[in-house]
Scaffold this motif. Structure first.
Motif, mmCIF file in Angstrom:
data_model
loop_
_atom_site.group_PDB
_atom_site.id
_atom_site.type_symbol
_atom_site.label_atom_id
_atom_site.label_comp_id
_atom_site.label_asym_id
_atom_site.label_seq_id
_atom_site.Cartn_x
_atom_site.Cartn_y
_atom_site.Cartn_z
ATOM 1 N N LEU A 5 0.823 -1.205 0.000
ATOM 2 C CA LEU A 5 0.000 0.000 0.000
ATOM 3 C C LEU A 5 0.856 1.254 0.000
ATOM 4 O O LEU A 5 0.545 2.235 -0.670
ATOM 5 C CB LEU A 5 -0.933 0.021 1.218
ATOM 6 N N TRP A 12 -4.390 3.813 -8.172
ATOM 7 C CA TRP A 12 -4.542 2.371 -8.180
ATOM 8 C C TRP A 12 -5.532 1.965 -9.255
ATOM 9 O O TRP A 12 -6.557 2.599 -9.432
ATOM 10 C CB TRP A 12 -5.070 1.887 -6.830
ATOM 11 N N TYR A 17 -5.549 -3.453 -7.378
ATOM 12 C CA TYR A 17 -6.318 -3.624 -6.152
ATOM 13 C C TYR A 17 -6.627 -5.104 -5.920
ATOM 14 O O TYR A 17 -6.401 -5.635 -4.836
ATOM 15 C CB TYR A 17 -7.606 -2.809 -6.230
ATOM 16 N N VAL A 27 -9.959 -2.680 2.874
ATOM 17 C CA VAL A 27 -9.328 -1.848 1.860
ATOM 18 C C VAL A 27 -10.300 -1.760 0.691
ATOM 19 O O VAL A 27 -10.628 -2.770 0.075
ATOM 20 C CB VAL A 27 -7.977 -2.434 1.394
ATOM 21 N N LEU A 29 -11.512 0.460 -2.972
ATOM 22 C CA LEU A 29 -10.970 1.234 -4.087
ATOM 23 C C LEU A 29 -12.014 2.231 -4.555
ATOM 24 O O LEU A 29 -13.113 1.840 -4.960
ATOM 25 C CB LEU A 29 -10.603 0.292 -5.243
ATOM 26 N N LEU A 34 -7.136 4.260 -2.512
ATOM 27 C CA LEU A 34 -7.509 3.228 -1.566
ATOM 28 C C LEU A 34 -8.047 3.878 -0.301
ATOM 29 O O LEU A 34 -7.511 4.874 0.181
ATOM 30 C CB LEU A 34 -6.313 2.344 -1.208
#
Length: 182
Positions: A5, A12, A17, A27, A29, A34
Motif C-alpha cells: 500500500l 490504483w 487492487y 481496503v 478502491l 484506496l
C-alpha cells in the motif's frame, strides 16, 4: 500487504487492487484511491452477524444470498466492501460481486466512519443503481431503510430500539433493532 500500500505510486487500478488478495484490513478502491479502515469492533461484528442471521432464512426462501464483507464492484475502479449484501444467485468464486447483482446493501455505522457510510457510500451505491440501502447505527441501534428513487436514496422506513423495521423487498423480514445486540 501493508507494505504494498505504501510502496505504490500513482492511482490504483482495479487489477492492482484485486492483486492485493485477501486481507484482514478493510481496503476499498474509490476512483484510483484506496480507502483503508481499521478492522470492525466486536460490537460491529456482532450486529452484522445477528442481522445476517435474521436475513438468512427469508433470503434463501427468495432464492437469493446474503453475504458479509465481500468486494462489490460498483463500476470500473470503484470497489466497496459493504458490511452485508443481499444478492441474486452469483458465482461464489468470483473476486467480487457486480453491483447489478446486489438487491440490498447494508452498512453498520461505526463512530469513526459515519460520513463515509452516510454520504460517500450512499452516493456511490445510488450511482451503481442498488435499489435498497440499509443503514444501522451501531451506537443508537436506529435502522434506516432507503429506496433508490430518481437516482438517489429516499428514506423508506426507520426503527429504533423497541420498534420494528419491516422489509417487503427484496425479501420479507421483520427486524427488531434491539435484537441485533444478541
Amino acid at each position: 500487504m501493508i507494505a504494498a500500500l505504501f510502496d505504490h505510486h500513482g492511482p490504483w487500478t482495479e487489477e492492482e487492487y484485486l492483486a492485493l488478495g485477501e486481507t484482514h484490513h478493510r481496503v476499498e478502491l474509490f476512483d484510483g484511491s484506496l480507502h483503508v479502515t481499521p478492522a470492525p469492533t466486536p460490537q460491529h461484528q456482532n450486529i452484522s452477524g445477528e442481522l445476517r442471521a435474521a436475513l438468512r432464512r427469508p433470503v434463501r426462501e427468495a432464492g437469493l444470498r446474503v453475504l458479509e464483507g465481500v468486494n462489490v464492484r460498483l463500476r470500473p475502479d470503484r470497489i466497496s466492501i459493504p458490511d452485508l449484501v443481499v444478492t441474486d444467485p452469483i458465482d461464489l468464486d468470483d473476486p467480487y460481486v457486480d453491483a447489478g447483482d446486489v438487491r440490498l446493501v447494508c452498512e453498520i455505522i461505526s463512530p469513526g466512519n459515519a460520513a463515509t457510510d452516510k454520504v460517500l457510500k450512499m452516493h456511490y451505491y445510488a450511482a451503481a443503481g442498488i435499489e435498497w440501502y440499509l443503514l444501522v447505527e451501531q451506537k443508537t441501534l436506529v435502522a434506516q431503510l432507503y429506496r433508490l428513487q430518481d437516482g438517489h436514496y429516499v428514506e423508506h422506513s426507520t426503527a429504533g430500539p423497541g420498534g420494528v423495521l419491516k422489509l417487503t423487498e427484496p425479501v420479507h423480514v421483520t427486524i427488531r433493532p434491539e435484537a441485533l445486540l444478541d
